[in-house]
Design an enzyme around this catalytic site. Sequence first.
Site, PDB file in Angstrom:
ATOM      1  N   MET A  26      60.797  52.802 -41.633  1.00 19.44           N
ATOM      2  CA  MET A  26      60.974  51.406 -41.225  1.00 19.44           C
ATOM      3  C   MET A  26      62.394  51.191 -40.679  1.00 19.44           C
ATOM      4  O   MET A  26      62.844  50.051 -40.551  1.00 19.44           O
ATOM      5  CB  MET A  26      60.709  50.469 -42.397  1.00 19.44           C
ATOM      6  CG  MET A  26      59.260  50.568 -42.901  1.00 19.44           C
ATOM      7  SD  MET A  26      58.658  49.072 -43.676  1.00 19.44           S
ATOM      8  CE  MET A  26      59.815  48.902 -45.013  1.00 19.44           C
ATOM      9  N   HIS A  30      69.093  56.195 -43.265  1.00 15.34           N
ATOM     10  CA  HIS A  30      70.182  56.743 -44.080  1.00 15.34           C
ATOM     11  C   HIS A  30      69.871  58.224 -44.310  1.00 15.34           C
ATOM     12  O   HIS A  30      68.861  58.746 -43.799  1.00 15.34           O
ATOM     13  CB  HIS A  30      70.321  55.963 -45.390  1.00 15.34           C
ATOM     14  CG  HIS A  30      69.027  55.790 -46.127  1.00 15.34           C
ATOM     15  ND1 HIS A  30      68.342  56.843 -46.667  1.00 15.34           N
ATOM     16  CD2 HIS A  30      68.263  54.682 -46.370  1.00 15.34           C
ATOM     17  CE1 HIS A  30      67.234  56.410 -47.242  1.00 15.34           C
ATOM     18  NE2 HIS A  30      67.155  55.091 -47.067  1.00 15.34           N
ATOM     19  N   GLY A  32      68.600  59.755 -46.699  1.00 15.57           N
ATOM     20  CA  GLY A  32      67.276  60.023 -47.269  1.00 15.57           C
ATOM     21  C   GLY A  32      66.259  60.224 -46.160  1.00 15.57           C
ATOM     22  O   GLY A  32      65.504  61.211 -46.142  1.00 15.57           O
ATOM     23  N   HIS A  33      66.252  59.291 -45.198  1.00 15.07           N
ATOM     24  CA  HIS A  33      65.344  59.445 -44.057  1.00 15.07           C
ATOM     25  C   HIS A  33      65.649  60.739 -43.298  1.00 15.07           C
ATOM     26  O   HIS A  33      64.746  61.473 -42.901  1.00 15.07           O
ATOM     27  CB  HIS A  33      65.527  58.291 -43.067  1.00 15.07           C
ATOM     28  CG  HIS A  33      65.176  56.934 -43.598  1.00 15.07           C
ATOM     29  ND1 HIS A  33      66.110  55.952 -43.817  1.00 15.07           N
ATOM     30  CD2 HIS A  33      63.978  56.383 -43.939  1.00 15.07           C
ATOM     31  CE1 HIS A  33      65.521  54.860 -44.254  1.00 15.07           C
ATOM     32  NE2 HIS A  33      64.224  55.092 -44.352  1.00 15.07           N
ATOM     33  N   GLY A 166      59.127  60.619 -48.742  1.00 17.06           N
ATOM     34  CA  GLY A 166      60.143  60.799 -49.769  1.00 17.06           C
ATOM     35  C   GLY A 166      59.581  60.555 -51.168  1.00 17.06           C
ATOM     36  O   GLY A 166      58.820  59.608 -51.382  1.00 17.06           O
ATOM     37  N   MET A 203      69.284  56.607 -52.417  1.00 14.82           N
ATOM     38  CA  MET A 203      69.536  55.889 -51.158  1.00 14.82           C
ATOM     39  C   MET A 203      68.323  55.055 -50.779  1.00 14.82           C
ATOM     40  O   MET A 203      67.185  55.449 -51.011  1.00 14.82           O
ATOM     41  CB  MET A 203      69.852  56.879 -50.039  1.00 14.82           C
ATOM     42  CG  MET A 203      71.180  57.529 -50.243  1.00 14.82           C
ATOM     43  SD  MET A 203      71.652  58.454 -48.791  1.00 14.82           S
ATOM     44  CE  MET A 203      73.183  59.127 -49.396  1.00 14.82           C
ATOM     45  N   SER A 204      68.607  53.894 -50.207  1.00 13.40           N
ATOM     46  CA  SER A 204      67.538  52.989 -49.789  1.00 13.40           C
ATOM     47  C   SER A 204      68.100  52.044 -48.738  1.00 13.40           C
ATOM     48  O   SER A 204      69.267  51.635 -48.837  1.00 13.40           O
ATOM     49  CB  SER A 204      67.055  52.184 -50.998  1.00 13.40           C
ATOM     50  OG  SER A 204      66.322  51.061 -50.582  1.00 13.40           O
ATOM     51  N   SER A 205      67.275  51.691 -47.770  1.00 11.49           N
ATOM     52  CA  SER A 205      67.737  50.731 -46.753  1.00 11.49           C
ATOM     53  C   SER A 205      68.131  49.419 -47.419  1.00 11.49           C
ATOM     54  O   SER A 205      69.046  48.729 -46.967  1.00 11.49           O
ATOM     55  CB  SER A 205      66.637  50.465 -45.728  1.00 11.49           C
ATOM     56  OG  SER A 205      66.214  51.685 -45.154  1.00 11.49           O
TER      57      SER A 205
END
Length: 300
Positions: A26, A30, A32-33, A166, A203-205
């Site tokens: 989405m 970061h 993580g993506h 993830g 990590m997260s948006s």
Amino acid sequence: MKRIHNLQELSWWLAENPRPAFVPTMGALHDGHLSLVNAAKENLHSVSPLIPNPPRSPLVRGEEKGRPILVSIFVNPTQFGPNEDFASYPRDIEGDIAKLAACGVDPVFLPEQQHIYPHDRLHPVPELPKAFSELEGAIRPGHFDGVAQVLFRFFQLIRPQVAYFGQKDFQQTVLVKWLVRTCKFDTEVIVCPIVRETSGLAMSSRNAYLSDEQRQNAATLFAALQKGKRLYEVGERDAKNIIRGVQDFLQTAAVFDEIDYVDVRGIDFFENVHWIAKPSALVAAVRVGKTRLLDNVIVG
Ligand code: AMP
């Protein structure tokens, strides 16, 4: 960086690059993506030894010279509840594209709502099992229906050979595997480990919503899960004692406004686990201000 804006451009690209590796996101990317993108680049098949993936599919033509990779950025409206943050969800397309370019992946698929939901119609996704109305599904009614909708559409349009997700969104990974099995998509689902800040915070948006102080406190969630994992490691097998240990840790730290849930669930079907006899997911969600934090570790 090539940008695919519509279904016509998508079908042209797919004609040249059939059965790509697919990384749905989405945006507000970061590390993580980007770890998923890198896993796709490295053609990784079983990146998390604790979460067994299905056996490797046979090589497809052209795979030996590197499978094409398609990253999508689409903030999917159907997975947000009416009082959630769809409108304010962080969006930074140009920044995202710069990060993908630095990773050396090309192209990016940037569909519009009308491409994913033509005429505002939903897709014929089978009814989800009960497990998806629990935990995240209970707190966010309709969320997993929306996730299933968008992935159903993507998998139909793209027919990826392999798709990367993830472990961060653990319940979602179980949903994706269910969707692929139930709808018989010929796609291998790969689950990649959680990428964390040095503090341990996953990590997260949505971490963009946190103040400095909230961000520092947020790392307590992972510390609590590690306490649960330690309990397992010293011999505890009763899930309710592990859950209580994590809850006690969170309550004593007293940095969160709400503990949404702490639970132990099966890896394949997200069933309740009472006695930990095989690898299981210790999952938790809390709130700090209006921001929800999700995390999990594998025990067993
Ligand atoms: P989202 O953009 O939040 O929908 O996430 C897109 C994909 O990135 C999902 O498969 C997420 O589980 C994955 N993801 C998000 N955060 C992380 C993280 N910290 N580590 C690994 N994967 C992640």
